[in-house]
Every structure is written in structure tokens, then in C-alpha cells.
Design a protein around this motif. Structure first.
Motif, PDB file in Angstrom:
ATOM      1  N   ALA A 125      38.101  69.117  55.506  1.00 24.17           N
ATOM      2  CA  ALA A 125      38.026  68.926  56.956  1.00 24.17           C
ATOM      3  C   ALA A 125      37.797  67.460  57.308  1.00 24.17           C
ATOM      4  N   ARG A 126      36.935  66.799  56.563  1.00 22.76           N
ATOM      5  CA  ARG A 126      36.653  65.377  56.812  1.00 22.76           C
ATOM      6  C   ARG A 126      37.919  64.542  56.606  1.00 22.76           C
ATOM      7  N   ARG A 127      38.642  64.810  55.538  1.00 20.51           N
ATOM      8  CA  ARG A 127      39.872  64.054  55.257  1.00 20.51           C
ATOM      9  C   ARG A 127      40.926  64.310  56.328  1.00 20.51           C
ATOM     10  N   LEU A 128      41.079  65.560  56.737  1.00 18.56           N
ATOM     11  CA  LEU A 128      42.037  65.904  57.788  1.00 18.56           C
ATOM     12  C   LEU A 128      41.662  65.208  59.100  1.00 18.56           C
ATOM     13  N   ALA A 129      40.383  65.167  59.426  1.00 13.87           N
ATOM     14  CA  ALA A 129      39.936  64.502  60.655  1.00 13.87           C
ATOM     15  C   ALA A 129      40.225  63.003  60.595  1.00 13.87           C
ATOM     16  N   GLU A 130      40.045  62.400  59.432  1.00 19.03           N
ATOM     17  CA  GLU A 130      40.349  60.962  59.274  1.00 19.03           C
ATOM     18  C   GLU A 130      41.833  60.694  59.517  1.00 19.03           C
ATOM     19  N   ILE A 131      42.667  61.521  58.927  1.00 18.72           N
ATOM     20  CA  ILE A 131      44.114  61.370  59.111  1.00 18.72           C
ATOM     21  C   ILE A 131      44.473  61.610  60.580  1.00 18.72           C
ATOM     22  N   ALA A 132      43.844  62.598  61.192  1.00 19.15           N
ATOM     23  CA  ALA A 132      44.120  62.911  62.595  1.00 19.15           C
ATOM     24  C   ALA A 132      43.711  61.757  63.517  1.00 19.15           C
ATOM     25  N   GLU A 133      42.600  61.109  63.216  1.00 24.57           N
ATOM     26  CA  GLU A 133      42.177  59.973  64.037  1.00 24.57           C
ATOM     27  C   GLU A 133      43.196  58.847  63.966  1.00 24.57           C
ATOM     28  N   THR A 134      43.666  58.534  62.787  1.00 25.20           N
ATOM     29  CA  THR A 134      44.675  57.493  62.620  1.00 25.20           C
ATOM     30  C   THR A 134      45.965  57.888  63.332  1.00 25.20           C
ATOM     31  N   THR A 135      46.356  59.129  63.172  1.00 25.27           N
ATOM     32  CA  THR A 135      47.578  59.623  63.807  1.00 25.27           C
ATOM     33  C   THR A 135      47.443  59.595  65.327  1.00 25.27           C
ATOM     34  N   ALA A 136      46.305  60.013  65.855  1.00 25.02           N
ATOM     35  CA  ALA A 136      46.082  60.036  67.302  1.00 25.02           C
ATOM     36  C   ALA A 136      46.127  58.630  67.886  1.00 25.02           C
ATOM     37  N   GLN A 137      45.586  57.667  67.173  1.00 22.14           N
ATOM     38  CA  GLN A 137      45.597  56.284  67.664  1.00 22.14           C
ATOM     39  C   GLN A 137      47.011  55.743  67.786  1.00 22.14           C
ATOM     40  N   LYS A 138      47.907  56.197  66.931  1.00 19.81           N
ATOM     41  CA  LYS A 138      49.280  55.698  66.915  1.00 19.81           C
ATOM     42  C   LYS A 138      50.227  56.540  67.765  1.00 19.81           C
ATOM     43  N   ALA A 139      49.812  57.718  68.151  1.00 23.28           N
ATOM     44  CA  ALA A 139      50.688  58.640  68.877  1.00 23.28           C
ATOM     45  C   ALA A 139      50.931  58.155  70.301  1.00 23.28           C
ATOM     46  N   THR A 140      52.109  58.445  70.806  1.00 26.88           N
ATOM     47  CA  THR A 140      52.449  58.064  72.173  1.00 26.88           C
ATOM     48  C   THR A 140      52.470  59.247  73.135  1.00 26.88           C
ATOM     49  N   ASP A 141      52.402  60.447  72.602  1.00 18.48           N
ATOM     50  CA  ASP A 141      52.385  61.629  73.458  1.00 18.48           C
ATOM     51  C   ASP A 141      51.679  62.779  72.751  1.00 18.48           C
TER      52      ASP A 141
END
Length: 154
Positions: free
Chosen positions: A69-85
Motif C-alpha cells: 500500500a505504501r509503495r502504491l501510494a508513492e507511485i500514485a502521488e508521483t502520477t497525480a502530480q504529473k496528471a493533467t486530468d
């Protein structure tokens, strides 16, 4: 660096029709995690309780270990920062979740929003946008909010 960028771009592409169940499941987990992280990011101040709520939601929703869960959240944070929608992620969720699963996810999102003891307008707006993109009926959306509010004691 290039590998991370390629992974990010690959994560935004729709899962191929012949994708293995594990690839499709990982993309669904990432999409869900990004939605939870978006609520956490909406608040101007960071609270560890919100991160804990994100991790708890991921463990509950996907039966992940704390480390996963921690690793998935880290990846999600990076992905969310780069996402445009948000549509890229909500469309994947719409494809795979039935309404009960969507409602449970919305409730988890409300839990993240209330984890710090208050709800800001930006969190409310993110939740409204996501619920709309997931075609969640207003009454069910309100009921999920009330359940999360009661659980948080707010």
C-alpha cells in the motif's frame, strides 16, 4: 529517469483488451490510489492522518500489505502530480468497478478528507468531480459522506 517517464506514460494508456488480469488489476489499483491521493493533495496543509487514511483505504480495497500500500501510494502521488486530468483514471475505474465498489471508493475518499478533522472546499470539490465522473447518484454520494463523517466523529 527515462524508465520512470515511460512507466508513467504506459500507466496512462488504456489497458489492452488482451492484457493479463494482473496488468489490468495493477492499473485499476493505480487509478484508485490516484483518486485517494487527489483528496489528500487538495488540502493546503499536509496531515499524516490523511496519508494513513489513504493507506488504510488501499489495504481495505485491494487486500494489500502495508508495504504494498505504501509503495502504491508513492507511485500514485508521483502520477497525480504529473496528471493533467482525472478522466484517465475514472474511466478505468468505470470500466472495472460496479456501483457498490464505486460507492465504497467514494466513502474511502471521504474518510481521507475527514482524516484531519475538517473538510476544506477543495477536498469537497475533488470529491464532487470524481463522483460525477464515476456517475455516482447524488443520494448515494451524500450517504457515503454521512457515513464517513460519523466514522470520523465530525
Amino acid at each position: 529517469m527515462l524508465s520512470s517517464l515511460k512507466d508513467f506514460i504506459d500507466s496512462l494508456r488504456p489497458a489492452p483488451a488482451d492484457a493479463s488480469p494482473s496488468v489490468a488489476e495493477h492499473l485499476l489499483q493505480l487509478a484508485t490510489a490516484v483518486m485517494l491521493v487527489e483528496v489528500m493533495r487538495a488540502d493546503a496543509t499536509f496531515h499524516a492522518d490523511e496519508r494513513d487514511a489513504v493507506l488504510a483505504a488501499l489495504r481495505d480495497k485491494f487486500a494489500l500489505t502495508q508495504t504494498e500500500a505504501r509503495r502504491l501510494a508513492e507511485i500514485a502521488e508521483t502520477t497525480a502530480q504529473k496528471a493533467t486530468d482525472l478522466f484517465t483514471f475514472t474511466s478505468r475505474i468505470n470500466e472495472r468497478f460496479d456501483m457498490a465498489q464505486k460507492l465504497r471508493m467514494i466513502e474511502h475518499m471521504w474518510n481521507v478528507a475527514y482524516a484531519d478533522g475538517h473538510l476544506c472546499e477543495h477536498e469537497r470539490h475533488v470529491l464532487w468531480r470524481v463522483a460525477d465522473l464515476l456517475h455516482v447518484p447524488k443520494g448515494a454520494y451524500v450517504q457515503a459522506r454521512l457515513r464517513a463523517q460519523a466514522a470520523a466523529g465530525v
